[in-house]
Design an enzyme around this catalytic site. Structure first.
Site, short mmCIF file in Angstrom:
data_model
loop_
_atom_site.label_atom_id
_atom_site.label_comp_id
_atom_site.label_asym_id
_atom_site.label_seq_id
_atom_site.Cartn_x
_atom_site.Cartn_y
_atom_site.Cartn_z
N GLY A 46 1.46 2.03 -14.42
CA GLY A 46 1.60 0.87 -13.56
C GLY A 46 0.42 0.78 -12.62
O GLY A 46 -0.20 1.81 -12.30
N GLN A 51 -4.13 -1.92 -5.26
CA GLN A 51 -4.86 -0.70 -5.68
C GLN A 51 -6.24 -1.02 -6.22
O GLN A 51 -7.04 -0.13 -6.46
CB GLN A 51 -4.06 0.05 -6.77
CG GLN A 51 -2.77 0.67 -6.24
CD GLN A 51 -2.08 1.45 -7.34
OE1 GLN A 51 -1.32 0.88 -8.13
NE2 GLN A 51 -2.36 2.75 -7.42
N CYS A 94 0.21 8.95 -8.51
CA CYS A 94 -0.31 7.62 -8.16
C CYS A 94 -1.80 7.59 -8.43
O CYS A 94 -2.51 8.52 -8.08
CB CYS A 94 -0.04 7.34 -6.69
SG CYS A 94 -0.64 5.74 -6.15
N LEU A 95 -2.28 6.50 -9.07
CA LEU A 95 -3.70 6.41 -9.39
C LEU A 95 -4.56 6.33 -8.13
O LEU A 95 -5.76 6.56 -8.20
CB LEU A 95 -3.95 5.20 -10.30
CG LEU A 95 -3.23 5.24 -11.66
CD1 LEU A 95 -3.57 4.01 -12.48
CD2 LEU A 95 -3.56 6.52 -12.43
N HIS A 136 8.02 1.96 -7.35
CA HIS A 136 6.76 2.52 -6.87
C HIS A 136 5.72 1.40 -6.66
O HIS A 136 5.03 1.36 -5.64
CB HIS A 136 6.26 3.55 -7.90
CG HIS A 136 4.94 4.19 -7.59
ND1 HIS A 136 4.80 5.53 -7.34
CD2 HIS A 136 3.69 3.66 -7.53
CE1 HIS A 136 3.52 5.81 -7.11
NE2 HIS A 136 2.82 4.69 -7.22
N GLU A 137 5.63 0.48 -7.64
CA GLU A 137 4.62 -0.58 -7.57
C GLU A 137 4.96 -1.62 -6.51
O GLU A 137 4.08 -2.12 -5.81
CB GLU A 137 4.44 -1.25 -8.93
CG GLU A 137 4.00 -0.32 -10.06
CD GLU A 137 2.75 0.49 -9.75
OE1 GLU A 137 1.91 0.03 -8.95
OE2 GLU A 137 2.62 1.61 -10.28
N HIS A 140 3.91 -0.41 -3.27
CA HIS A 140 2.48 -0.64 -3.03
C HIS A 140 2.26 -2.01 -2.39
O HIS A 140 1.49 -2.14 -1.44
CB HIS A 140 1.70 -0.61 -4.36
CG HIS A 140 1.22 0.75 -4.75
ND1 HIS A 140 0.39 1.52 -3.95
CD2 HIS A 140 1.41 1.48 -5.88
CE1 HIS A 140 0.12 2.67 -4.57
NE2 HIS A 140 0.74 2.67 -5.74
#
Ligand code: ZN
Length: 196
Positions: A46, A51, A94-95, A136-137, A140
């Site tokens: 994701g 991000q 997480c990226l 999670h997204e 963000h």
């Protein structure tokens, strides 16, 4: 549209709530294609728009992490979550915090309502990995990171690696490899005016 790249904690775009999108056009479709490419390159499932330093309420997801499975690609525009149920703990990464993994407790089931890239309304009741990823997204998009959801003991145990991200980020700013926060925020404000 400049070439996008994934920004890392504590980049200001990650800490600032994103704005709802008001239109879907060719440029936005290009952004989404770039976001999928960056997500696959980083082996993620994701990726949220903030991000990649874009202040918009949009995230992409492919639970297979496999670019050969485009049928599993999902785009969620202006997502709204509701009806959380149950509670489940699982490891997350997480990226924007590469290499950091920790258990996070979240509702086990969640409903999502959003728009897809065709401008159609989509709703789903999700569980398992899908429920975790959309939570999670969507976090963000609200400026919340998974490190904000850790239990106090886990957060304490990860204090040093988290601090390390901050030190590296600020040293890059000192060397002018990354713009200062005021310049980043000014650019985010311009992007907010453009599309929201
Ligand atoms: Zn993340």
């Amino acid at each position: 549209m400049p070439d996008l790249h994934i920004v890392t904690y504590p980049h200001p775009a990650l800490l600032r709530p994103a704005r709802p999108l008001v239109r879907i056009d060719e440029e936005l479709r290009g952004i989404v294609r770039q976001m999928f490419a960056l997500m696959y390159e980083a082996k993620g499932v994701g990726l949220a728009a903030n991000q990649v330093n874009l202040p918009y309420r949009l995230f992409v997801m492919n639970l297979s992490a496999d670019p050969a499975k485009p049928e599993e690609e999902h785009v969620f525009i202006n997502p709204v979550l509701s009806r959380p149920k149950g509670s489940e703990e699982a490891e997350e990464g997480c990226l924007s915090l590469p290499g950091l993994y920790a258990p996070v407790r979240r509702p086990a089931q969640i409903s999502i309502n959003a728009y897809n890239l065709e401008g159609e309304e989509v709703s789903a009741r999700l569980e398992g990995l899908a429920a975790r990823v959309v939570q999670h997204e969507t976090d963000h998009l609200d400026g919340i990171l998974f490190i904000d959801r850790l239990s106090p003991t886990v957060r304490m145990a990860l204090q040093e690696p988290i601090k390390e991200f901050e030190i590296i980020y600020h040293s890059k700013q000192c060397r002018r490899e990354i713009p200062d926060n005021e310049a980043i925020i000014r650019q985010l404000e311009v992007l907010e005016q453009l599309r929201t």
